[in-house]
Design a protein around this motif. Structure first.
Motif, PDB file in Angstrom:
ATOM      1  N   SER A  51      39.387 -28.938  32.131  1.00  0.00           N
ATOM      2  CA  SER A  51      40.297 -27.906  31.634  1.00  0.00           C
ATOM      3  C   SER A  51      39.884 -27.449  30.241  1.00  0.00           C
ATOM      4  O   SER A  51      39.232 -28.177  29.486  1.00  0.00           O
ATOM      5  CB  SER A  51      41.729 -28.440  31.584  1.00  0.00           C
ATOM      6  N   THR A  52      40.263 -26.235  29.913  1.00  0.00           N
ATOM      7  CA  THR A  52      40.042 -25.706  28.567  1.00  0.00           C
ATOM      8  C   THR A  52      41.404 -25.376  27.964  1.00  0.00           C
ATOM      9  O   THR A  52      42.445 -25.590  28.580  1.00  0.00           O
ATOM     10  CB  THR A  52      39.174 -24.433  28.609  1.00  0.00           C
ATOM     11  N   THR A  53      41.383 -24.850  26.761  1.00  0.00           N
ATOM     12  CA  THR A  53      42.644 -24.472  26.120  1.00  0.00           C
ATOM     13  C   THR A  53      43.239 -23.224  26.759  1.00  0.00           C
ATOM     14  O   THR A  53      44.388 -22.885  26.498  1.00  0.00           O
ATOM     15  CB  THR A  53      42.423 -24.213  24.616  1.00  0.00           C
ATOM     16  N   HIS A  74      41.280 -21.442  33.239  1.00  0.00           N
ATOM     17  CA  HIS A  74      39.849 -21.356  32.914  1.00  0.00           C
ATOM     18  C   HIS A  74      39.298 -22.767  32.779  1.00  0.00           C
ATOM     19  O   HIS A  74      39.703 -23.527  31.901  1.00  0.00           O
ATOM     20  CB  HIS A  74      39.651 -20.564  31.618  1.00  0.00           C
ATOM     21  N   LEU A  75      38.377 -23.141  33.675  1.00  0.00           N
ATOM     22  CA  LEU A  75      37.758 -24.457  33.677  1.00  0.00           C
ATOM     23  C   LEU A  75      36.269 -24.325  33.386  1.00  0.00           C
ATOM     24  O   LEU A  75      35.665 -23.275  33.632  1.00  0.00           O
ATOM     25  CB  LEU A  75      37.951 -25.141  35.033  1.00  0.00           C
ATOM     26  N   TYR A  95      34.785 -21.441  35.566  1.00  0.00           N
ATOM     27  CA  TYR A  95      35.586 -21.264  36.784  1.00  0.00           C
ATOM     28  C   TYR A  95      36.914 -20.626  36.393  1.00  0.00           C
ATOM     29  O   TYR A  95      37.631 -21.124  35.515  1.00  0.00           O
ATOM     30  CB  TYR A  95      35.832 -22.626  37.431  1.00  0.00           C
ATOM     31  N   ALA A  96      37.236 -19.514  37.042  1.00  0.00           N
ATOM     32  CA  ALA A  96      38.499 -18.817  36.768  1.00  0.00           C
ATOM     33  C   ALA A  96      39.372 -18.861  38.017  1.00  0.00           C
ATOM     34  O   ALA A  96      38.955 -18.418  39.092  1.00  0.00           O
ATOM     35  CB  ALA A  96      38.235 -17.373  36.372  1.00  0.00           C
ATOM     36  N   ARG A  97      40.556 -19.397  37.863  1.00  0.00           N
ATOM     37  CA  ARG A  97      41.493 -19.424  38.983  1.00  0.00           C
ATOM     38  C   ARG A  97      42.131 -18.049  39.169  1.00  0.00           C
ATOM     39  O   ARG A  97      42.517 -17.395  38.200  1.00  0.00           O
ATOM     40  CB  ARG A  97      42.606 -20.457  38.737  1.00  0.00           C
ATOM     41  N   PHE A 112      35.667 -24.140  45.843  1.00  0.00           N
ATOM     42  CA  PHE A 112      36.683 -23.180  45.421  1.00  0.00           C
ATOM     43  C   PHE A 112      38.032 -23.552  46.031  1.00  0.00           C
ATOM     44  O   PHE A 112      38.134 -23.856  47.218  1.00  0.00           O
ATOM     45  CB  PHE A 112      36.295 -21.776  45.866  1.00  0.00           C
ATOM     46  N   ASP A 113      39.081 -23.492  45.208  1.00  0.00           N
ATOM     47  CA  ASP A 113      40.421 -23.847  45.663  1.00  0.00           C
ATOM     48  C   ASP A 113      41.024 -22.779  46.563  1.00  0.00           C
ATOM     49  O   ASP A 113      41.756 -23.080  47.496  1.00  0.00           O
ATOM     50  CB  ASP A 113      41.353 -24.082  44.466  1.00  0.00           C
TER      51      ASP A 113
END
Length: 435
Positions: free
Chosen positions: A89-91, A95-96, A122-124, A251-252
């Motif tokens: 995870s990022t802040t 966005h991973l 990676y962008a959800r 991918f989720d």
């Protein structure tokens, strides 16, 4: 882009045509030439935060697509599953990131600035499920333009120009309002869309795989799966020379996105079901796209083995604005090989073979023979199957001053064959080649 290209010609043409000849790795492929065009995303001050869409060509003005000659997906004899990439995870919400490690660097005292610093983003839910559905509705099997040389793709943007089909008006707002802003934020550059298309892989049609490769002319690439739960397998990244370093991107959901830069090797391997994905290639600036140059490769050639290798390939053939210069090609292959880049070690062995075979007296340079074998062994120790194959050929034929030894040759071929390398499989199965 290297994704849809013809294979680069051998440095030496002496053995072309035989499957037990010295072969180039599939990672090295040329892309179709770009046509000079107007970008659909401007970077002028008045529009730095927005995008100006170019005029969609009419059927009368439409040019023949460079993608008409792209390679179809390949069949695969090794149905492997790869461990997944582990993202952190990022802040920023949704966005991973993950970092890819390079192969072992033998120059411990002075690692390159970009060693072990390649990032995946990676962008959800970059696209909504409704948007994904609207894209898929334009990509039925009988959609106009979807079948191009069995490559199964529908092109919405080519060389910065929107194309006249039903996908284009659906996709352009998503590029303008979601995909490009995300890429500009991640890359910290005014990236522009060079090409965008939907691609389909289908094991039932024998096009389930695309081997690991670099996107040669893209500063960054964005891949968005459109039906990840309806197929098994898909996109993977490869951090080193060996296939054992491959990691799948799990991918989720449809509409999630992965962004990677030009220095990340990646490929596709679908095990079951049709896989549809949106692929977007980005130039760093509008000027770079229009001038058909890759300034990011030259800028990082002294900081990264991947950029050094790609620069060497450009210099060898004078591609993408890099002057043709065989000495520069060798210099940067030597540089990357010294820092442990196995593909550069392998390509350097081919370059030395070419130079040695055309010496003034028509005889091999003995020192170069020994170095060729050493480089092939270094690359094979990193798991590069092409190096195993070429060592098999060297021992089988008695090349480079080696004593002919069928037993040793079979061991090298067998290693490559066990990792799915089709040329080695064919050599081992063809008894006439061992007569």
């Amino acid at each position: 882009h290297v994704l849809f290209v013809l294979q680069l010609q051998l440095f030496s043409s002496a053995l072309v045509g035989r499957v037990d000849s010295l072969l180039l790795p599939p990672q090295v492929r040329k892309c179709p030439s770009r046509q000079r065009s107007t970008a659909i995303f401007t970077t002028s001050k008045s529009n730095i935060d927005g995008a100006v869409i170019g005029r969609v060509p009419t059927e009368k003005t439409k040019k023949r697509s460079k993608f008409a000659a792209i390679l179809p997906g390949e069949a695969s004899s090794v149905p492997l599953k790869y461990p997944p990439v582990k993202f952190s995870s990022t802040t920023e919400k949704d966005h991973l990131t993950a970092v890819l490690l390079d192969d072992f660097c033998p120059v411990k005292q002075n690692p390159l600035p970009r060693h072990d610093r390649r990032e995946l983003h990676y962008a959800r839910s970059l696209l909504s499920l409704e948007q994904v559905s609207s894209i898929l509705r334009q990509c039925s099997d009988d959609a106009d333009g979807f079948q191009q040389n069995k490559a199964r793709c529908l092109v919405a943007v080519e060389d910065g120009e929107p194309q006249p089909n039903t996908l284009t008006p659906v996709l352009l707002p998503m590029l303008n309002e979601q995909i490009v802003p995300f890429a500009r934020h991640v890359c910290g550059a005014p990236v522009v869309v060079a090409d965008a298309l939907v691609r389909c892989y289908d094991p039932a049609e024998g096009n389930e795989a695309l081997d690991a490769h670099y996107d040669l002319t893209s500063f960054a690439s964005v891949i968005i799966p459109l039906n990840p739960k309806e197929c098994e397998g898909g996109l993977y990244v490869q951090s080193g020379a060996s296939g054992e370093t491959r990691r799948s991107i799990d991918f989720d959901r449809a509409g999630d996105a992965l962004l990677h830069r030009f220095d990340v090797m990646h490929g596709v391997h679908v095990l079951k079901g049709k896989r549809y994905s949106l692929v977007v290639w980005l130039a760093e600036t509008e000027a770079a796209m229009m001038q058909k140059t890759v300034p990011w490769v030259e800028r990082e050639r002294d900081e990264s083995v991947h950029a050094a290798y790609l620069y060497a390939m450009d210099a060898k053939d004078g591609l993408y604005g890099v002057p043709k210069d065989e000495m520069a090609a060798r210099q940067y292959l030597e540089f990357a090989a010294e820092y442990g880049h196995a593909i550069s070690q392998y390509m350097l062995s081919l370059l030395l073979a070419k130079q040695g075979s055309r010496s003034e007296e028509g005889r091999w340079i003995e020192d170069e023979r020994e170095r060729i074998v050493k480089l092939l062994k270094l690359a094979s120790n990193r798991g590069l199957v092409e190096a195993h194959h070429n060592l098999g050929t060297a021992f089988k034929q008695g090349y480079y001053g080696l004593q002919q030894d069928y037993d040793v040759a079979r061991r090298y071929y067998a290693h490559a064959a066990n990792h799915g390398y089709q040329p080695s499989i064919e050599v081992l199965e063809d008894a006439s080649r061992w007569a």
